[in-house]
Motif scaffolding. Structure first.
Motif, PDB file in Angstrom:
ATOM      1  N   PHE A 171       4.786  17.907 -16.284  1.00 19.30           N
ATOM      2  CA  PHE A 171       4.159  17.559 -17.775  1.00 19.30           C
ATOM      3  C   PHE A 171       3.201  18.362 -18.448  1.00 19.30           C
ATOM      4  O   PHE A 171       3.569  19.484 -19.197  1.00 19.30           O
ATOM      5  CB  PHE A 171       4.438  16.230 -18.064  1.00 19.30           C
ATOM      6  N   ALA A 172       2.047  18.952 -17.447  1.00 15.36           N
ATOM      7  CA  ALA A 172       0.946  20.053 -17.434  1.00 15.36           C
ATOM      8  C   ALA A 172       1.772  21.647 -18.064  1.00 15.36           C
ATOM      9  O   ALA A 172       1.230  22.318 -18.579  1.00 15.36           O
ATOM     10  CB  ALA A 172      -0.012  19.346 -16.876  1.00 15.36           C
ATOM     11  N   VAL A 173       2.280  21.360 -16.574  1.00 13.70           N
ATOM     12  CA  VAL A 173       3.037  23.463 -17.038  1.00 13.70           C
ATOM     13  C   VAL A 173       3.620  23.157 -17.809  1.00 13.70           C
ATOM     14  O   VAL A 173       3.412  24.141 -18.485  1.00 13.70           O
ATOM     15  CB  VAL A 173       3.330  23.403 -15.489  1.00 13.70           C
ATOM     16  N   LYS A 174       4.812  22.733 -18.372  1.00 15.33           N
ATOM     17  CA  LYS A 174       5.364  22.549 -19.429  1.00 15.33           C
ATOM     18  C   LYS A 174       4.761  22.742 -20.679  1.00 15.33           C
ATOM     19  O   LYS A 174       4.860  23.065 -21.736  1.00 15.33           O
ATOM     20  CB  LYS A 174       6.621  20.830 -19.072  1.00 15.33           C
ATOM     21  N   GLY A 175       3.967  21.604 -20.860  1.00 21.45           N
ATOM     22  CA  GLY A 175       2.978  21.750 -22.238  1.00 21.45           C
ATOM     23  C   GLY A 175       2.232  23.086 -22.088  1.00 21.45           C
ATOM     24  O   GLY A 175       2.280  23.539 -23.573  1.00 21.45           O
ATOM     25  N   GLY A 176       1.788  23.372 -20.898  1.00 23.14           N
ATOM     26  CA  GLY A 176       1.033  24.778 -21.415  1.00 23.14           C
ATOM     27  C   GLY A 176       2.243  26.141 -21.250  1.00 23.14           C
ATOM     28  O   GLY A 176       1.697  26.922 -22.528  1.00 23.14           O
ATOM     29  N   LEU A 177       3.187  25.872 -20.394  1.00 21.69           N
ATOM     30  CA  LEU A 177       4.062  26.676 -21.274  1.00 21.69           C
ATOM     31  C   LEU A 177       4.542  26.953 -22.547  1.00 21.69           C
ATOM     32  O   LEU A 177       4.315  27.504 -23.435  1.00 21.69           O
ATOM     33  CB  LEU A 177       5.302  26.937 -20.321  1.00 21.69           C
ATOM     34  N   TRP A 178       4.577  25.303 -22.852  1.00 23.36           N
ATOM     35  CA  TRP A 178       5.109  25.255 -24.670  1.00 23.36           C
ATOM     36  C   TRP A 178       3.895  25.382 -25.567  1.00 23.36           C
ATOM     37  O   TRP A 178       4.084  26.339 -26.968  1.00 23.36           O
ATOM     38  CB  TRP A 178       5.397  23.570 -25.110  1.00 23.36           C
ATOM     39  N   LEU A 179       2.655  25.903 -24.960  1.00 20.81           N
ATOM     40  CA  LEU A 179       1.543  26.517 -25.607  1.00 20.81           C
ATOM     41  C   LEU A 179       1.237  27.609 -25.747  1.00 20.81           C
ATOM     42  O   LEU A 179       1.051  28.626 -26.906  1.00 20.81           O
ATOM     43  CB  LEU A 179      -0.179  25.681 -25.911  1.00 20.81           C
ATOM     44  N   THR A 180       1.835  27.944 -25.116  1.00 16.89           N
ATOM     45  CA  THR A 180       1.752  29.804 -25.020  1.00 16.89           C
ATOM     46  C   THR A 180       2.678  30.494 -25.716  1.00 16.89           C
ATOM     47  O   THR A 180       2.603  31.799 -25.945  1.00 16.89           O
ATOM     48  CB  THR A 180       1.496  30.179 -23.615  1.00 16.89           C
ATOM     49  N   TYR A 202       0.478  -1.392   0.441  1.00 18.09           N
ATOM     50  CA  TYR A 202       0.293   0.046  -0.066  1.00 18.09           C
ATOM     51  C   TYR A 202       0.965   1.021   0.423  1.00 18.09           C
ATOM     52  O   TYR A 202       0.486   2.608  -0.996  1.00 18.09           O
ATOM     53  CB  TYR A 202      -0.820  -0.082   1.640  1.00 18.09           C
ATOM     54  N   TYR A 203       1.695   2.065   0.940  1.00 16.22           N
ATOM     55  CA  TYR A 203       3.038   2.592   0.844  1.00 16.22           C
ATOM     56  C   TYR A 203       3.721   2.611  -0.648  1.00 16.22           C
ATOM     57  O   TYR A 203       3.499   4.130  -0.416  1.00 16.22           O
ATOM     58  CB  TYR A 203       3.755   2.357   2.039  1.00 16.22           C
ATOM     59  N   LEU A 204       4.402   1.598  -0.327  1.00 22.67           N
ATOM     60  CA  LEU A 204       4.470   1.952  -2.390  1.00 22.67           C
ATOM     61  C   LEU A 204       3.694   2.175  -3.588  1.00 22.67           C
ATOM     62  O   LEU A 204       4.026   3.148  -4.035  1.00 22.67           O
ATOM     63  CB  LEU A 204       4.998   0.210  -2.593  1.00 22.67           C
ATOM     64  N   SER A 205       2.969   1.577  -3.523  1.00 24.06           N
ATOM     65  CA  SER A 205       1.781   2.346  -4.378  1.00 24.06           C
ATOM     66  C   SER A 205       1.169   3.895  -4.084  1.00 24.06           C
ATOM     67  O   SER A 205       1.246   4.474  -4.761  1.00 24.06           O
ATOM     68  CB  SER A 205      -0.036   1.375  -4.017  1.00 24.06           C
ATOM     69  N   LEU A 206       1.393   3.941  -2.364  1.00 29.26           N
ATOM     70  CA  LEU A 206       1.108   5.224  -2.497  1.00 29.26           C
ATOM     71  C   LEU A 206       2.417   6.351  -2.963  1.00 29.26           C
ATOM     72  O   LEU A 206       2.038   7.909  -3.397  1.00 29.26           O
ATOM     73  CB  LEU A 206       0.529   5.717  -0.832  1.00 29.26           C
ATOM     74  N   ILE A 207       3.406   6.245  -2.527  1.00 29.86           N
ATOM     75  CA  ILE A 207       4.807   7.018  -3.264  1.00 29.86           C
ATOM     76  C   ILE A 207       4.797   6.843  -4.814  1.00 29.86           C
ATOM     77  O   ILE A 207       4.732   7.691  -5.152  1.00 29.86           O
ATOM     78  CB  ILE A 207       6.110   5.966  -2.932  1.00 29.86           C
ATOM     79  N   LEU A 208       3.957   5.788  -5.516  1.00 32.70           N
ATOM     80  CA  LEU A 208       4.525   5.354  -6.852  1.00 32.70           C
ATOM     81  C   LEU A 208       3.001   6.746  -7.503  1.00 32.70           C
ATOM     82  O   LEU A 208       3.298   7.262  -8.283  1.00 32.70           O
ATOM     83  CB  LEU A 208       3.693   4.237  -7.335  1.00 32.70           C
ATOM     84  N   THR A 209       1.735   6.537  -6.902  1.00 30.86           N
ATOM     85  CA  THR A 209       0.483   8.117  -6.832  1.00 30.86           C
ATOM     86  C   THR A 209       1.220   9.539  -6.863  1.00 30.86           C
ATOM     87  O   THR A 209       0.897  10.274  -7.470  1.00 30.86           O
ATOM     88  CB  THR A 209      -0.085   7.635  -6.146  1.00 30.86           C
ATOM     89  N   ILE A 210       2.283   9.789  -5.620  1.00 34.84           N
ATOM     90  CA  ILE A 210       2.879  10.790  -5.280  1.00 34.84           C
ATOM     91  C   ILE A 210       3.134  11.350  -6.714  1.00 34.84           C
ATOM     92  O   ILE A 210       3.393  12.290  -6.958  1.00 34.84           O
ATOM     93  CB  ILE A 210       3.209  11.238  -4.225  1.00 34.84           C
ATOM     94  N   THR A 211       4.556   9.780  -7.118  1.00 37.28           N
ATOM     95  CA  THR A 211       5.109  10.185  -8.039  1.00 37.28           C
ATOM     96  C   THR A 211       4.427  10.781  -8.547  1.00 37.28           C
ATOM     97  O   THR A 211       4.890  11.843 -10.520  1.00 37.28           O
ATOM     98  CB  THR A 211       6.232   9.472  -7.991  1.00 37.28           C
ATOM     99  N   SER A 212       3.887   9.682  -9.350  1.00 36.81           N
ATOM    100  CA  SER A 212       3.162  10.060 -10.873  1.00 36.81           C
ATOM    101  C   SER A 212       1.959  11.446 -10.842  1.00 36.81           C
ATOM    102  O   SER A 212       2.291  11.650 -12.334  1.00 36.81           O
ATOM    103  CB  SER A 212       2.328   9.178 -10.639  1.00 36.81           C
ATOM    104  N   ILE A 213       1.540  11.550  -9.574  1.00 37.43           N
ATOM    105  CA  ILE A 213       1.177  13.340  -9.942  1.00 37.43           C
ATOM    106  C   ILE A 213       1.738  14.266  -9.641  1.00 37.43           C
ATOM    107  O   ILE A 213       1.362  15.705 -10.958  1.00 37.43           O
ATOM    108  CB  ILE A 213       0.569  13.478  -8.548  1.00 37.43           C
ATOM    109  N   SER A 214       2.610  13.905  -9.218  1.00 34.00           N
ATOM    110  CA  SER A 214       3.920  15.337  -9.312  1.00 34.00           C
ATOM    111  C   SER A 214       4.099  15.475 -10.719  1.00 34.00           C
ATOM    112  O   SER A 214       4.287  16.213 -11.642  1.00 34.00           O
ATOM    113  CB  SER A 214       4.974  14.958  -8.177  1.00 34.00           C
ATOM    114  N   SER A 215       4.363  14.651 -11.334  1.00 36.45           N
ATOM    115  CA  SER A 215       5.021  14.380 -12.821  1.00 36.45           C
ATOM    116  C   SER A 215       4.129  14.743 -13.994  1.00 36.45           C
ATOM    117  O   SER A 215       4.613  15.461 -14.950  1.00 36.45           O
ATOM    118  CB  SER A 215       5.916  13.177 -12.903  1.00 36.45           C
ATOM    119  N   THR A 216       3.279  14.608 -13.668  1.00 38.14           N
ATOM    120  CA  THR A 216       2.079  14.870 -14.526  1.00 38.14           C
ATOM    121  C   THR A 216       1.901  16.617 -14.385  1.00 38.14           C
ATOM    122  O   THR A 216       1.510  16.891 -15.542  1.00 38.14           O
ATOM    123  CB  THR A 216       0.901  14.327 -14.357  1.00 38.14           C
ATOM    124  N   GLY A 217       2.195  16.465 -13.353  1.00 38.58           N
ATOM    125  CA  GLY A 217       1.617  18.228 -12.917  1.00 38.58           C
ATOM    126  C   GLY A 217       3.236  18.872 -13.441  1.00 38.58           C
ATOM    127  O   GLY A 217       2.673  19.978 -14.600  1.00 38.58           O
TER     128      GLY A 217
END
Length: 164
Positions: free
Chosen positions: A141-150, A124-139
């Motif tokens: 790339f979302a910011v990077k993609g938004g800056l690229w679009l602007t 469970y705790y490894l899944s929680l860590i993987l969830t947090i890292t996945s959400i952070s990296s998605t954020g």
């Protein structure tokens, strides 16, 4: 998206080195691969991980291990090949979509598996860590993609005005 980000970081950090010294970068690359894979194999091998959990966290962990192996291969290829062929970039972006989907599944499974803390705590705790890292990296790339679009959007608008 965490594994997608690791490939991204390996590629861009290897480009700081001259071509003849990029093979030395593979040692650093191997350390990062070990940092990602060793905890996953450790948790997979724990006897508590095979206990009953309502959510299929163990199946999700095995999918994460498979994607980690693919990411390690892509990071080696991307750091050694110069220039990277267009087909490799396409496979990298398809891998990014797979990584995003796997991260989304990990987040959903982890958030609905609160009862698994008692039966399979390491999993469970490894899944929680993987969830947090996945959400952070998605954020990231979302910011990077938004800056690229602007950055690209005003140029597209100016091109359309010149055509009128």
């Amino acid at each position: 998206m965490f594994l997608y980000m690791l490939i991204f970081m390996a590629y861009h950090s290897s480009r700081w080195l001259p071509r003849n010294q990029r093979l030395k970068f593979q040692i650093v690359n191997a350390v990062f691969i070990a940092i990602v894979l060793v905890p996953q194999f450790y948790v997979m091998g724990r006897p508590k991980s095979s206990r009953y959990c309502r959510q299929p966290l163990l199946n999700n962990l095995s999918a994460s291990i498979a994607l980690s192996f693919i990411a390690s291969g892509l990071s080696v290829i991307f750091t050694l090949v110069d220039p990277v062929p267009q087909s490799m970039w396409a496979s990298y972006h398809v891998f990014g979509l797979l990584s995003f989907g796997q991260g989304l599944c990990t987040a959903i499974l982890t958030l609905t598996a609160a009862a698994c803390v008692k039966t399979t705590p390491e999993l469970y705790y490894l899944s929680l860590i993987l969830t947090i890292t996945s959400i952070s990296s998605t954020g990231f790339f979302a910011v990077k993609g938004g800056l690229w679009l602007t950055k690209r959007w005003p140029m597209q608008r100016d091109l359309s005005r010149n055509n009128e």
